[in-house]
Design a protein around this motif. Structure first.
Motif, PDB file in Angstrom:
ATOM      1  N   GLU A  94     -28.636   7.189 -19.750  1.00 15.09           N
ATOM      2  CA  GLU A  94     -27.521   8.070 -20.081  1.00 15.09           C
ATOM      3  C   GLU A  94     -27.061   8.780 -18.816  1.00 15.09           C
ATOM      4  O   GLU A  94     -27.863   9.407 -18.118  1.00 15.09           O
TER       5      GLU A  94
ATOM      6  N   ALA B 181     -34.480  14.891 -26.474  1.00 17.26           N
ATOM      7  CA  ALA B 181     -33.725  13.717 -26.917  1.00 17.26           C
ATOM      8  C   ALA B 181     -34.231  12.452 -26.234  1.00 17.26           C
ATOM      9  O   ALA B 181     -34.327  11.386 -26.860  1.00 17.26           O
TER      10      ALA B 181
ATOM     11  N   ARG C 178     -35.868   9.300 -28.167  1.00 15.53           N
ATOM     12  CA  ARG C 178     -35.302   7.959 -28.027  1.00 15.53           C
ATOM     13  C   ARG C 178     -36.363   6.961 -27.574  1.00 15.53           C
ATOM     14  O   ARG C 178     -36.399   5.812 -28.038  1.00 15.53           O
TER      15      ARG C 178
ATOM     16  N   GLU D  85     -25.211  11.317 -18.686  1.00 17.84           N
ATOM     17  CA  GLU D  85     -25.224  12.747 -18.950  1.00 17.84           C
ATOM     18  C   GLU D  85     -26.652  13.176 -19.283  1.00 17.84           C
ATOM     19  O   GLU D  85     -27.430  12.398 -19.849  1.00 17.84           O
ATOM     20  N   ASP D  86     -26.991  14.412 -18.936  1.00 11.59           N
ATOM     21  CA  ASP D  86     -28.328  14.935 -19.213  1.00 11.59           C
ATOM     22  C   ASP D  86     -28.405  15.288 -20.700  1.00 11.59           C
ATOM     23  O   ASP D  86     -27.853  16.291 -21.142  1.00 11.59           O
ATOM     24  N   ILE D  87     -29.106  14.468 -21.485  1.00 16.40           N
ATOM     25  CA  ILE D  87     -29.197  14.710 -22.930  1.00 16.40           C
ATOM     26  C   ILE D  87     -30.407  15.565 -23.295  1.00 16.40           C
ATOM     27  O   ILE D  87     -30.616  15.879 -24.464  1.00 16.40           O
TER      28      ILE D  87
ATOM     29  N   ASP E 263     -34.293   8.451 -17.067  1.00 21.34           N
ATOM     30  CA  ASP E 263     -33.662   9.762 -17.161  1.00 21.34           C
ATOM     31  C   ASP E 263     -32.419   9.828 -16.279  1.00 21.34           C
ATOM     32  O   ASP E 263     -32.108   8.895 -15.529  1.00 21.34           O
TER      33      ASP E 263
END
Length: 244
Positions: free
Chosen positions: A114, A122, A126, A116-118, A94
């Protein structure tokens, strides 16, 4: 709740998830009489990703078991090293575990991340789609049913986080084979091929280079190599692999 009372014994390493008054060697819980054992364990604060064997009155049980009055439930932690069947061992981290992701990649471990915080949905999707073990310190995220597999990262210190993950999953280590920026594979290259991407000082000082097959980032053993090499050597010494 006014349902049956059952008695829990949490493994010592799992007690940190429970509220203080339930961190004793044994605690009693009154259920609604219909909830599964897995649901009751989670209600104590323990993510099921951290649970190994479940014993009810000394007999093996599953998370779908519906506890009855007076039963004694033993909740064990996962056995280390933990084997994740059904797919190659790959991780998804995360947004709060960027340093851990880079260190895993440094050791050649497949670690998607990632910056960015998706969002939790999500990330969970994934994990399921790519069959990756989701690493997080967010217990709520690890409770999402759609994740393929998950693990709680117990420390907030990168050195301890790395040892925790390596000790728990025992991944194969292949240092210096992955891009720490994007997780792509590295390949050896020569100065002539990457010279136009190098500063003059780097071009005149170093002769050994590698580049990422995905993002074209160029690597050489520069000023930070000694610090990174210490991380690699410590991991290889304790968990195996080859410190090339």
């Amino acid at each position: 709740m006014n349902g049956p009372e059952i008695h829990f014994s949490l493994a010592p390493e799992l007690r940190l998830f429970a509220v203080p008054e339930r961190r004793r060697e044994r605690t009693s819980v009154r259920t609604d009489g219909a909830s599964s054992l897995g649901h009751v364990v989670e209600s104590l604060g323990v993510p099921l990703t951290e649970v190994g064997r479940l014993l009810v009155d000394g007999r093996q049980a599953t998370v779908s078991h519906v506890p009855r009055a007076g039963e004694v439930v033993e909740v064990h932690a996962v056995v280390r090293p933990q084997r994740v069947p059904g797919a190659p061992l790959r991780f998804l981290l995360d947004v709060h575990l960027g340093t851990l992701a880079r260190r895993l990649r440094l050791l050649g471990v497949d670690a998607a991340y990632e910056s960015e915080d998706i969002g939790d949905a999500a990330l969970a999707a994934r994990s399921a789609e790519q069959r990756r073990v989701l690493l997080s310190r967010d217990r709520g995220l690890l409770r999402r049913r759609e994740i393929w597999a998950g693990a709680y990262v117990y420390s907030d210190r990168p050195d301890e986080q790395l040892r925790d993950v390596l000790g728990r999953f025992a991944p194969d280590l292949a240092p210096w084979t992955r891009c720490t920026a994007c997780n792509g594979r590295l390949r050896d290259t020569d100065k002539e091929q990457v010279g136009d991407r190098l500063e003059h000082g780097t071009r005149s000082t170093y002769d050994v280079f590698a580049e990422c097959t995905e993002c074209d980032r160029v690597y050489w053993r520069g000023a930070h190599h000694a610090r990174l090499n210490t991380i690699v050597e410590n991991a290889v010494s304790e968990f195996g692999g080859a410190a090339v």
